[in-house]
Design a protein around this motif. Structure first.
Motif, PDB file in Angstrom:
ATOM      1  N   ALA A 186       0.842  -1.197   0.000  1.00  7.34           N
ATOM      2  CA  ALA A 186       0.000   0.000   0.000  1.00  7.34           C
ATOM      3  C   ALA A 186       0.878   1.249   0.000  1.00  7.34           C
ATOM      4  O   ALA A 186       1.917   1.311   0.670  1.00  7.34           O
ATOM      5  CB  ALA A 186      -0.911  -0.007   1.224  1.00  7.34           C
ATOM      6  N   SER A 187       0.462   2.258  -0.773  1.00  4.49           N
ATOM      7  CA  SER A 187       1.283   3.457  -0.902  1.00  4.49           C
ATOM      8  C   SER A 187       0.422   4.699  -0.995  1.00  4.49           C
ATOM      9  O   SER A 187      -0.768   4.641  -1.324  1.00  4.49           O
ATOM     10  CB  SER A 187       2.180   3.366  -2.141  1.00  4.49           C
ATOM     11  N   SER A 188       1.038   5.822  -0.685  1.00  5.69           N
ATOM     12  CA  SER A 188       0.425   7.123  -0.911  1.00  5.69           C
ATOM     13  C   SER A 188       0.988   7.629  -2.231  1.00  5.69           C
ATOM     14  O   SER A 188       2.013   8.325  -2.260  1.00  5.69           O
ATOM     15  CB  SER A 188       0.750   8.078   0.241  1.00  5.69           C
ATOM     16  N   ARG A 189       0.366   7.232  -3.300  1.00  5.48           N
ATOM     17  CA  ARG A 189       0.913   7.521  -4.616  1.00  5.48           C
ATOM     18  C   ARG A 189       0.978   9.024  -4.868  1.00  5.48           C
ATOM     19  O   ARG A 189       0.002   9.746  -4.699  1.00  5.48           O
ATOM     20  CB  ARG A 189       0.073   6.847  -5.700  1.00  5.48           C
ATOM     21  N   ILE A 190       2.129   9.456  -5.234  1.00  2.00           N
ATOM     22  CA  ILE A 190       2.340  10.859  -5.561  1.00  2.00           C
ATOM     23  C   ILE A 190       3.133  10.933  -6.857  1.00  2.00           C
ATOM     24  O   ILE A 190       3.797   9.975  -7.253  1.00  2.00           O
ATOM     25  CB  ILE A 190       3.099  11.598  -4.430  1.00  2.00           C
ATOM     26  N   ASP A 191       3.034  12.039  -7.500  1.00  2.00           N
ATOM     27  CA  ASP A 191       3.825  12.266  -8.706  1.00  2.00           C
ATOM     28  C   ASP A 191       5.214  12.750  -8.309  1.00  2.00           C
ATOM     29  O   ASP A 191       5.364  13.634  -7.458  1.00  2.00           O
ATOM     30  CB  ASP A 191       3.148  13.311  -9.602  1.00  2.00           C
ATOM     31  N   ILE A 192       6.205  12.147  -8.893  1.00  2.00           N
ATOM     32  CA  ILE A 192       7.581  12.548  -8.590  1.00  2.00           C
ATOM     33  C   ILE A 192       8.230  13.097  -9.849  1.00  2.00           C
ATOM     34  O   ILE A 192       8.030  12.581 -10.946  1.00  2.00           O
ATOM     35  CB  ILE A 192       8.399  11.367  -8.027  1.00  2.00           C
ATOM     36  N   GLU A 193       8.982  14.132  -9.667  1.00  2.55           N
ATOM     37  CA  GLU A 193       9.692  14.762 -10.773  1.00  2.55           C
ATOM     38  C   GLU A 193      11.125  15.047 -10.345  1.00  2.55           C
ATOM     39  O   GLU A 193      11.389  15.359  -9.180  1.00  2.55           O
ATOM     40  CB  GLU A 193       9.001  16.068 -11.186  1.00  2.55           C
TER      41      GLU A 193
END
Length: 214
Positions: free
Chosen positions: A177-184
């Motif tokens: 389980a994850s706290s999906r975030i956009d990474i750049e």
């Protein structure tokens, strides 16, 4: 012991000489298929080999039993998951060998038709259970999670600047389980390395949402 042996030999010779079937013209011979004495060393060696074989069998049985228990999972149906974790910038954009190691392992599993047992998790929720790790960790974080503990230990040694631990949970969904975030990541102004820069998004095939069993 030598004296008693000599007495026994003398008695045996006397009996043979006085035997009605004894012929004094023939040489005195002892039966070859019945040795007079059995070497104490041979008894000891035989016993030692038997006991050693028994010990080996017992050890093998214990090892097999332990492996079966580990494979079956923890108590109450829970299963152990092992991980290494670091900030996303290091894991996905800076570490020179990580992408190659992951791709090579995925290729190996495909060739051997093995079920994938390793994943990359962006901002994993299980980190809430590890305050000693999170206080040392820059965010966002990425964890490499697997049910294969020895391989995770190898990856810890290979990557070096990562933190390692393990936990138990009942389902794979909970583990990943994850706290999906956009990474750049910012592109470097000048790239001087002799190899090409890793392509953005190379990690997507290793995310839980991309695997068939999650």
């Amino acid at each position: 012991m030598l004296a008693s042996t000599a007495v026994s030999l003398g008695s045996l010779g006397s009996q043979l000489l006085n035997s009605p079937s004894h012929n004094p013209t023939k040489p005195f011979l002892l039966p070859l298929n019945k040795p007079l004495l059995k070497s104490p060393n041979s008894i000891t060696s035989s016993s030692f080999l038997k006991s050693r074989t028994s010990v080996r069998t017992a050890v093998a049985a214990v090892d097999s039993s332990d492996a079966a228990v580990q494979q079956a999972g923890g108590e109450g149906g829970s299963k152990s998951y092992h991980f290494v974790v670091a900030n996303a910038k290091f894991m996905l954009d800076e570490e020179e060998h990580f992408q190659e190691l992951m791709s090579e392992r995925l290729r190996l599993y495909g060739e051997r038709n093995m079920e994938q047992d390793f994943w990359l998790v962006i901002e994993p929720k299980f980190l809430d259970k590890f305050p000693n790790i999170t206080k040392r960790l820059k965010r966002p974080a990425v964890a490499l999670v697997s049910t294969n503990g020895p391989w995770i230990t190898f990856m810890k040694l290979r990557l070096d600047r990562v933190l390692q631990d393990s936990f138990e949970t009942h389902t794979l969904e909970e583990a990943l389980a994850s706290s999906r975030i956009d990474i750049e990541f910012e592109k470097p102004v000048k790239w001087t390395a002799p190899y090409a820069k890793y392509k953005y998004g190379w990690w997507e095939p290793f995310l839980p949402s991309k695997t068939s069993n999650v």
